[in-house]
Design an enzyme around this catalytic site. Sequence first.
Site, mmCIF file in Angstrom:
data_model
loop_
_atom_site.group_PDB
_atom_site.id
_atom_site.type_symbol
_atom_site.label_atom_id
_atom_site.label_comp_id
_atom_site.label_asym_id
_atom_site.label_seq_id
_atom_site.Cartn_x
_atom_site.Cartn_y
_atom_site.Cartn_z
ATOM 1 N N GLU A 21 24.233 -15.248 -0.394
ATOM 2 C CA GLU A 21 23.508 -14.120 -0.982
ATOM 3 C C GLU A 21 23.104 -14.444 -2.428
ATOM 4 O O GLU A 21 22.008 -14.102 -2.870
ATOM 5 C CB GLU A 21 24.371 -12.854 -0.893
ATOM 6 C CG GLU A 21 23.899 -11.671 -1.699
ATOM 7 C CD GLU A 21 22.487 -11.191 -1.379
ATOM 8 O OE1 GLU A 21 21.908 -11.586 -0.360
ATOM 9 O OE2 GLU A 21 21.934 -10.428 -2.191
ATOM 10 N N CYS A 76 0.821 -1.206 0.000
ATOM 11 C CA CYS A 76 0.000 0.000 0.000
ATOM 12 C C CYS A 76 0.860 1.264 0.000
ATOM 13 O O CYS A 76 1.984 1.258 0.483
ATOM 14 C CB CYS A 76 -0.862 0.034 1.251
ATOM 15 S SG CYS A 76 -1.977 -1.353 1.382
ATOM 16 N N HIS A 88 29.732 -34.133 3.259
ATOM 17 C CA HIS A 88 29.093 -34.625 4.485
ATOM 18 C C HIS A 88 27.596 -34.804 4.292
ATOM 19 O O HIS A 88 26.851 -34.893 5.277
ATOM 20 C CB HIS A 88 29.387 -33.663 5.641
ATOM 21 C CG HIS A 88 30.845 -33.567 5.958
ATOM 22 N ND1 HIS A 88 31.556 -34.601 6.520
ATOM 23 C CD2 HIS A 88 31.754 -32.587 5.726
ATOM 24 C CE1 HIS A 88 32.822 -34.251 6.655
ATOM 25 N NE2 HIS A 88 32.968 -33.030 6.161
ATOM 26 N N TRP A 105 -3.019 -2.600 -1.563
ATOM 27 C CA TRP A 105 -2.638 -3.997 -1.783
ATOM 28 C C TRP A 105 -3.519 -4.781 -0.823
ATOM 29 O O TRP A 105 -3.340 -4.702 0.389
ATOM 30 C CB TRP A 105 -1.142 -4.166 -1.453
ATOM 31 C CG TRP A 105 -0.610 -5.533 -1.689
ATOM 32 C CD1 TRP A 105 -0.608 -6.578 -0.807
ATOM 33 C CD2 TRP A 105 0.037 -6.006 -2.871
ATOM 34 N NE1 TRP A 105 0.000 -7.665 -1.375
ATOM 35 C CE2 TRP A 105 0.401 -7.345 -2.631
ATOM 36 C CE3 TRP A 105 0.352 -5.435 -4.101
ATOM 37 C CZ2 TRP A 105 1.062 -8.117 -3.590
ATOM 38 C CZ3 TRP A 105 1.007 -6.203 -5.037
ATOM 39 C CH2 TRP A 105 1.353 -7.518 -4.788
ATOM 40 N N ARG A 138 5.615 0.116 -5.934
ATOM 41 C CA ARG A 138 5.513 -0.759 -4.770
ATOM 42 C C ARG A 138 4.504 -1.890 -4.987
ATOM 43 O O ARG A 138 4.434 -2.815 -4.191
ATOM 44 C CB ARG A 138 5.080 0.053 -3.555
ATOM 45 C CG ARG A 138 6.048 1.157 -3.210
ATOM 46 C CD ARG A 138 5.483 2.027 -2.127
ATOM 47 N NE ARG A 138 5.394 1.305 -0.871
ATOM 48 C CZ ARG A 138 6.347 1.306 0.046
ATOM 49 N NH1 ARG A 138 7.442 1.990 -0.156
ATOM 50 N NH2 ARG A 138 6.209 0.631 1.159
ATOM 51 N N LYS A 165 19.282 -14.462 -3.845
ATOM 52 C CA LYS A 165 18.827 -13.615 -4.958
ATOM 53 C C LYS A 165 18.088 -14.461 -5.986
ATOM 54 O O LYS A 165 17.046 -14.077 -6.501
ATOM 55 C CB LYS A 165 20.052 -12.930 -5.566
ATOM 56 C CG LYS A 165 19.844 -11.592 -6.106
ATOM 57 C CD LYS A 165 20.042 -10.442 -5.148
ATOM 58 C CE LYS A 165 19.169 -10.481 -3.912
ATOM 59 N NZ LYS A 165 19.534 -9.485 -2.934
ATOM 60 N N LYS A 221 9.081 -4.804 -0.070
ATOM 61 C CA LYS A 221 10.396 -4.155 -0.007
ATOM 62 C C LYS A 221 10.832 -3.922 1.427
ATOM 63 O O LYS A 221 11.992 -4.064 1.757
ATOM 64 C CB LYS A 221 10.355 -2.837 -0.791
ATOM 65 C CG LYS A 221 11.692 -2.100 -0.816
ATOM 66 C CD LYS A 221 12.764 -2.890 -1.572
ATOM 67 C CE LYS A 221 14.127 -2.250 -1.538
ATOM 68 N NZ LYS A 221 15.192 -3.233 -1.815
ATOM 69 N N GLU A 229 14.587 -15.584 -4.635
ATOM 70 C CA GLU A 229 13.534 -14.587 -4.448
ATOM 71 C C GLU A 229 12.983 -14.040 -5.756
ATOM 72 O O GLU A 229 11.803 -13.757 -5.845
ATOM 73 C CB GLU A 229 13.964 -13.495 -3.472
ATOM 74 C CG GLU A 229 14.713 -12.341 -4.009
ATOM 75 C CD GLU A 229 15.192 -11.384 -2.931
ATOM 76 O OE1 GLU A 229 14.356 -10.785 -2.254
ATOM 77 O OE2 GLU A 229 16.412 -11.207 -2.790
ATOM 78 N N ASN A 285 -2.323 2.382 5.757
ATOM 79 C CA ASN A 285 -1.436 1.253 5.457
ATOM 80 C C ASN A 285 -1.297 0.421 6.721
ATOM 81 O O ASN A 285 -1.277 0.977 7.816
ATOM 82 C CB ASN A 285 -0.034 1.741 5.077
ATOM 83 C CG ASN A 285 0.016 2.347 3.696
ATOM 84 O OD1 ASN A 285 -0.976 2.343 2.976
ATOM 85 N ND2 ASN A 285 1.167 2.869 3.339
ATOM 86 N N GLY A 286 -1.115 -0.885 6.557
ATOM 87 C CA GLY A 286 -0.928 -1.742 7.733
ATOM 88 C C GLY A 286 -2.149 -2.608 7.959
ATOM 89 O O GLY A 286 -3.048 -2.673 7.118
HETATM 90 C C1 F6R Z 1 16.705 -9.564 -0.432
HETATM 91 C C2 F6R Z 1 16.022 -8.580 0.324
HETATM 92 C C3 F6R Z 1 15.599 -8.876 1.722
HETATM 93 C C4 F6R Z 1 16.060 -7.734 2.609
HETATM 94 C C5 F6R Z 1 15.555 -7.899 4.028
HETATM 95 C C6 F6R Z 1 16.052 -6.797 4.941
HETATM 96 O O1 F6R Z 1 17.067 -9.132 -1.674
HETATM 97 O O2 F6R Z 1 15.830 -7.517 -0.170
HETATM 98 O O3 F6R Z 1 16.100 -10.092 2.199
HETATM 99 O O4 F6R Z 1 17.453 -7.691 2.564
HETATM 100 O O5 F6R Z 1 14.157 -7.911 4.034
HETATM 101 O O6 F6R Z 1 15.621 -5.549 4.512
HETATM 102 P P1 F6R Z 1 16.294 -4.225 5.029
HETATM 103 O O7 F6R Z 1 17.694 -4.217 4.526
HETATM 104 O O8 F6R Z 1 15.467 -3.125 4.462
HETATM 105 O O9 F6R Z 1 16.263 -4.279 6.523
#
Ligand code: F6R
Length: 602
Positions: A477, A2, A500, A73, A27, A481, A597, A484, A99-100
Amino acid sequence: MCGIVGYVGKRNAVPVLVEGLHRLEYRGYDSAGLAVVHRGRLQITKTAGRVQDLRDKLREGVRSSVGIGHTRWATHGEPNEVNAHPHTDSSGRIAVVHNGIIENAEQLRDQLQADGVRLVTDTDTEALAHMIAAEAAQDGALEDAVRRVLRRVEGAYGLVVLDVRRPDQLVVARNGSPIVLGLGENEMFVASDVAALVRYTRQVIYLDDGEVATIRAADYQTGMTSRTPTTVEAETGDYELGPYADFMNKEIHEQPDALRRVLRGRLDDRFATARLGGINLDARQLRGIRQVKFLGCGSAYYAGQMGALLVEELARIPADAEPASEFRYRSPVVDPDTLYVAVSQSGETIDTLMAVQELKRKGGQVIGAVNVVGSAIGRECGSGVFLHAGPEVAVASTKALTNMAATFALLGLLIGRVRDLSAAGGQRIVAGLRALPEQVSRILADEEAIAAAAHRFAGAEHMFYIGRVRGWPVAREGAQKLKEISYVHAEAYQAGELKHGPLALIDGSMPSVVIVPSDDLVAKNISTIEQIRARGGRVIAVTSAGLPEDLADAVIRVPRAEPELEPILLNVPLQTLAYHMAAKLGRDIDKPRNLAKSVTVE
Ligand code: F6R
């Protein structure tokens, strides 16, 4: 997710709101709406479509000096026009965007119905509109009415309230969901995200949790004694795609510039060290640190793992990383001589924020490594290092993560230089850091080769990411990536752990990405690749070590850097690899399913 926008001031609010909503589209949302006061009445326009549809539906000639808008949303109730915000009370006096999630919404709705109120939507927000209208019917300020209602509300909210009888003001409130005020000249903006404001003002105030404020064209009252506005770094262009297909690709390509920004003014050639004034620790205090612990979630945690290695290597003190989401729940032993580093792009992640609060309660020493200036974690920490990556729009973190790792190299250098790292050693790291932006540019210049490898492997259903020591957080990492954004199952393993157990999974359908830095473990990593290939597994080697082309099924090369800094470079092609695999699979790269995000609610 939202989005909220609101305006009060000298302009016509309608185009300001539409423009703000347009900026929040990135968003993700399923419906949109706005409310203004026109000829003394609320004028509401909603759509179950895009902001463009909303623009098309707006009545010609509607002007107003005040208004609120929302992109929704769906959480409570279907994504349709009726459930779209703003929501109003039965008399059409109060309009609310929210929002929320209101956790006791059902109870509040039942109570309203028992009192004879007819609810027309399935949302939690509508209850707020009716309750605020009932309170506002009594004399007194709108803000007081909102406060009285919020005492009965459980859950998270970012809220903006418009009262048709008070068209000179908006009341805003925050609890767990960001709200930012934008200060203009005789005009005031409010939004859930600075993206909606930067076109008009860069002077902002972030509300704290629990804060309620009244904004008017000429002033704002937050209830807090005095608030210093923050200047946001973001520019309108940060929220525009330009020549890129999506924000993730754009942000991957912004990394050389982002790195330049995070290093700017922080490299000290004379003393071969780093300058990090924001952490507020003098040499004696730095020497007193016996351990460093990084706390973050998801990619921020993996960046913390990279940071822990950097600090151990450069400063020779123990360092580790832990998911903030675990730390906050396990009643941690807090050591006063440990420096805790809260790592977060958004600065709003609830688990990391809670970990910081837990640390502070127990007398821990905590600094922030945060990208969004003015965000909750930065403010809660009070001191720290800003990441200066610029706004990150794509859900998948790329440039912020790179800047986190570079920041931790600076931190390791700084602590190292008050301890045992020699001036020559410091100079080597300073020069290595300075070389990074150009080295990342060289990796990105080879994007087509990485894309070709990605296309070859895009049919895989599962993948391994293998690394050891410096390659290990990079592998984690990289797997994150891929998972996700492509929804391909990927698992990271330490190279030494393969035999192992997980080696049993290797066959022709399980490709492995193996990270090979140019350090003294190259021979061991080569033998890992050979063991995988001997069992029919295909391998993509990501390396700075000049491996022969026929060692793997694909070899992705990065420039050689100072060994401690190589994880920062090795991570970049993994972003690009994941990106092109996801693109090949036709995924919605900037907005992967089920993800937000910033995770501001439990
Ligand atoms: C992965 C990603 C998430 C964030 C996590 C922490 O690409 O974006 O794993 O890294 O949600 O978010 P922040 O850094 O905003 O605390």
